[in-house]
Design a protein around this motif. Sequence first.
Motif, PDB file in Angstrom:
ATOM      1  N   PRO A 144     -18.343  36.569  39.858  1.00 60.40           N
ATOM      2  CA  PRO A 144     -17.837  36.600  41.432  1.00 60.40           C
ATOM      3  C   PRO A 144     -16.959  35.636  41.245  1.00 60.40           C
ATOM      4  CG  PRO A 144     -19.983  35.605  41.306  1.00 60.40           C
ATOM      5  CD  PRO A 144     -19.827  36.813  39.823  1.00 60.40           C
ATOM      6  N   LEU A 145     -15.126  36.533  42.690  1.00 60.30           N
ATOM      7  CA  LEU A 145     -14.324  35.547  43.036  1.00 60.30           C
ATOM      8  C   LEU A 145     -14.765  34.293  44.109  1.00 60.30           C
ATOM      9  CD1 LEU A 145     -11.717  37.316  41.937  1.00 60.30           C
ATOM     10  CD2 LEU A 145     -12.207  35.516  40.818  1.00 60.30           C
ATOM     11  N   GLY A 146     -15.281  35.359  45.408  1.00 60.97           N
ATOM     12  CA  GLY A 146     -15.189  34.723  46.334  1.00 60.97           C
ATOM     13  C   GLY A 146     -15.799  35.774  47.274  1.00 60.97           C
ATOM     14  N   ALA A 147     -15.844  35.553  48.340  1.00 64.84           N
ATOM     15  CA  ALA A 147     -16.515  36.470  49.536  1.00 64.84           C
ATOM     16  C   ALA A 147     -15.362  37.550  49.873  1.00 64.84           C
ATOM     17  CB  ALA A 147     -15.852  35.655  51.014  1.00 64.84           C
ATOM     18  N   SER A 148     -15.855  38.723  50.356  1.00 67.69           N
ATOM     19  CA  SER A 148     -14.491  39.760  50.526  1.00 67.69           C
ATOM     20  C   SER A 148     -13.721  39.359  51.314  1.00 67.69           C
ATOM     21  CB  SER A 148     -15.573  40.830  50.488  1.00 67.69           C
ATOM     22  OG  SER A 148     -15.844  41.283  49.520  1.00 67.69           O
ATOM     23  N   GLY A 149     -12.855  39.962  51.151  1.00 65.52           N
ATOM     24  CA  GLY A 149     -11.581  39.528  52.463  1.00 65.52           C
ATOM     25  C   GLY A 149     -11.048  38.325  52.965  1.00 65.52           C
ATOM     26  N   ALA A 150     -11.664  36.838  51.739  1.00 63.02           N
ATOM     27  CA  ALA A 150     -11.392  35.811  52.062  1.00 63.02           C
ATOM     28  C   ALA A 150      -9.830  35.813  50.894  1.00 63.02           C
ATOM     29  CB  ALA A 150     -11.836  35.200  52.062  1.00 63.02           C
ATOM     30  N   ASN A 153      -8.580  31.273  45.885  1.00 59.82           N
ATOM     31  CA  ASN A 153      -7.564  30.342  45.671  1.00 59.82           C
ATOM     32  C   ASN A 153      -8.732  29.729  44.660  1.00 59.82           C
ATOM     33  OD1 ASN A 153      -5.241  31.087  46.734  1.00 59.82           O
ATOM     34  ND2 ASN A 153      -5.468  29.981  48.439  1.00 59.82           N
ATOM     35  N   ILE A 154      -8.257  29.695  43.573  1.00 62.24           N
ATOM     36  CA  ILE A 154      -9.274  29.613  42.420  1.00 62.24           C
ATOM     37  C   ILE A 154      -7.999  28.269  41.681  1.00 62.24           C
ATOM     38  CG2 ILE A 154     -10.217  29.546  40.330  1.00 62.24           C
ATOM     39  CD1 ILE A 154     -11.615  32.341  41.471  1.00 62.24           C
ATOM     40  N   GLY A 155      -8.626  27.368  42.028  1.00 60.24           N
ATOM     41  CA  GLY A 155      -7.410  25.647  40.839  1.00 60.24           C
ATOM     42  C   GLY A 155      -6.706  25.432  42.632  1.00 60.24           C
ATOM     43  N   THR A 156      -5.437  24.363  41.977  1.00 58.55           N
ATOM     44  CA  THR A 156      -4.953  23.687  43.209  1.00 58.55           C
ATOM     45  C   THR A 156      -3.135  24.393  43.910  1.00 58.55           C
ATOM     46  OG1 THR A 156      -3.509  22.936  40.911  1.00 58.55           O
ATOM     47  CG2 THR A 156      -5.853  21.611  41.912  1.00 58.55           C
TER      48      THR A 156
END
Length: 158
Positions: A144-150, A153-156
Motif C-alpha cells: 500500500p502507498l496511501g489513500a486513493s485519490g490522495a 509523497n513518500i520521502g522529503t
Amino acid sequence: SGYAGSNATGAQSVFGVGVTLVGSTQYEFEIFFVLAKTAGTTSHTVAFGFGGTATLNNILYDFVGNDNSSINTRATNIDGILGNTASATVFTAAITSATWYAWGLVKGTVSVNAGGTFIPQYTLSAAPGGAYTTQAGSYMKISPLGASGANINIGTWA
C-alpha cells in the motif's frame, strides 16, 4: 514446485491465488512470472490482465514480456504493454509448438475503490492441447502507498 494451469481457453490465475486488497487504497505492485508447457500444438495466443472482485478506480502498469521455444535462449523481440485497464492484452504471436515458454515482468500501481480480491491472470485464446505451468520462482509483491485519490509523497518531497 510450479503451479499447473488448465488446458482450456479463457482466464486463469497466474499463481492459483489472489490477494485481498483494502478499499480506498493505492498500491504499487511488481510481478515476474514464467509460464511453460511441454505438450499440445493447437494454435493459441497468451494475454495478461487482472481479475478478482476488487473495484478499481484506476490501474497503470508497464508489462515487458516474451515467448520462446527454449527457456535458455534470449528472445529477440521483447513485447511491451503500457496498460491502463485490468482487461487482458495479448503479448504473444500465435503459438503452435508443443514446448513453449512465456514470461512477463509487470510493474505498476492500482487504486482500489471497493476492497476485494486482485488476481493476476493469463488468458489463452484456445486450449493448446497441454496446460501451462507457472514456474517456481515466479512472484508478486504488492504494497500500500496511501489513500486513493490522495497526493501521495513518500520521502522529503517539497
